[in-house]
Design an enzyme around this catalytic site. Structure first.
Site, PDB file in Angstrom:
ATOM      1  N   LYS A  11      16.536 -13.622  11.264  1.00  0.00           N
ATOM      2  CA  LYS A  11      17.385 -14.341  12.233  1.00  0.00           C
ATOM      3  C   LYS A  11      18.149 -15.484  11.556  1.00  0.00           C
ATOM      4  CE  LYS A  11      13.804 -15.301  14.899  1.00  0.00           C
ATOM      5  NZ  LYS A  11      12.730 -14.643  14.122  1.00  0.00           N
ATOM      6  N   ARG A  63      12.166 -17.074  24.397  1.00  0.00           N
ATOM      7  CA  ARG A  63      11.059 -16.305  23.815  1.00  0.00           C
ATOM      8  C   ARG A  63      10.023 -15.898  24.850  1.00  0.00           C
ATOM      9  NH1 ARG A  63      11.418 -18.704  18.197  1.00  0.00           N
ATOM     10  NH2 ARG A  63       9.989 -17.515  16.946  1.00  0.00           N
ATOM     11  N   ARG A 123       9.038 -16.058   1.345  1.00  0.00           N
ATOM     12  CA  ARG A 123      10.150 -16.943   1.734  1.00  0.00           C
ATOM     13  C   ARG A 123       9.966 -18.352   1.167  1.00  0.00           C
ATOM     14  NH1 ARG A 123      11.714 -17.602   7.884  1.00  0.00           N
ATOM     15  NH2 ARG A 123       9.485 -18.002   8.095  1.00  0.00           N
ATOM     16  N   ARG A 172       1.618 -14.992  15.137  1.00  0.00           N
ATOM     17  CA  ARG A 172       3.015 -15.062  15.619  1.00  0.00           C
ATOM     18  C   ARG A 172       3.469 -13.701  16.152  1.00  0.00           C
ATOM     19  NH1 ARG A 172       5.245 -17.552  10.205  1.00  0.00           N
ATOM     20  NH2 ARG A 172       7.344 -17.576  11.069  1.00  0.00           N
TER      21      ARG A 172
END
Ligand code: AP5
Length: 216
Positions: free
Chosen positions: A13, A88, A127, A171
């Site tokens: 995203k 969300r 990441r 998550r």
């Protein structure tokens, strides 16, 4: 343009939002980035959000809704918005329907980034993010020229505290239980473009441009 970009942790995203911004003149509003800034600045909101974020859980709807409502009233949103990571939950989606109607900017396109869990694991653990400007890297897929140093601003690259396999699992549970129903909600309205986000970044972006070409 009034766009939502949705998808699980590590779907891309933030990466795609950076590319979209270079092409379309709209503000990028990432609830994750806003929350992290509040945590860094030790605001009351940041103090409340931190424990949820550290646990890989969603921050309560009331906190998020108030934060987004205030942001969408700012002048730059007259041009539209690229909302990243919101709504969300169905409660957030209902609130957002109200806010977007109030500001006269109903959502035109929901970009739903679809990626397999194993690929997400690899993306999340590799990441690195610039602590100064927020630029996003990956140790294998998109390394910086000098290890640990941001190509854009020279800032130090860090790993996010929620970027562990354990927290990713939490998550993903939140995503499956709370956020997938939101995508179904927009699917029923016929505004969702499902994008295969397991492809190379340039191919994902081409598919996004094609989807956005249909609305503007
Ligand atoms: P948030 O910051 O929104 O995190 P997230 O949804 O978990 O998503 P990420 O930022 O982890 O991933 P991304 O999809 O942006 O991937 P990226 O582009 O970086 O939220 C964090 C927390 O805040 C939540 O857990 C929650 O607690 C709270 N929160 C936020 N919003 C909330 C809300 N509305 N309600 C309640 N709580 C909320 O890419 C990942 C990596 O993959 C990078 O290294 C990148 O280089 C690489 N990569 C990307 N695309 C590709 C590709 N196509 N090919 C190869 N590598 C790629």
């Amino acid at each position: 343009m009034n766009i939502l970009i949705m998808g699980p942790a590590g779907a891309g995203k933030g990466t795609m939002s950076d590319l979209i911004l270079k092409e379309y003149d709209i503000p990028h509003i990432s609830t994750g980035d806003m929350l992290r800034e509040n945590v860094r600045n030790n605001t009351d909101l940041g103090k409340e959000a931190k424990s949820y974020m550290d646990a890989g859980k969603l921050v309560p709807d009331a906190v998020i809704n108030a934060m987004v409502e205030a942001r969408l009233q700012e002048a730059d949103c007259q041009k539209g918005y690229l909302l990243d990571g919101f709504p969300r939950t169905l409660v957030q989606a209902e609130k957002f329907a109200e806010i977007s109607q109030k500001i006269g900017k109903p959502v035109e396109c929901v970009l739903a980034l679809d990626v397999d869990f194993n690929l997400l694991k690899e993306r999340i653990t590799g990441r690195r993010v610039c602590s100064k400007c927020g630029a996003i890297y990956h140790i294998h897929n998109h390394p910086s020229k000098v290890e640990g140093v941001c190509d854009v601003c020279g800032g130090a690259l860090k790993q996010r505290s929620d970027d562990t396999v354990e927290k990713l699992t939490q998550r993903m549970d939140e995503y499956d239980n709370s956020t997938k129903p939101v995508i179904d909600f927009y699917d029923q309205k016929g505004v969702v473009a499902h994008i295969d986000a397991s492809q190379k970044p340039e191919d994902v972006f081409n598919d996004i441009k094609e989807a956005l070409g249909k609305i503007g």
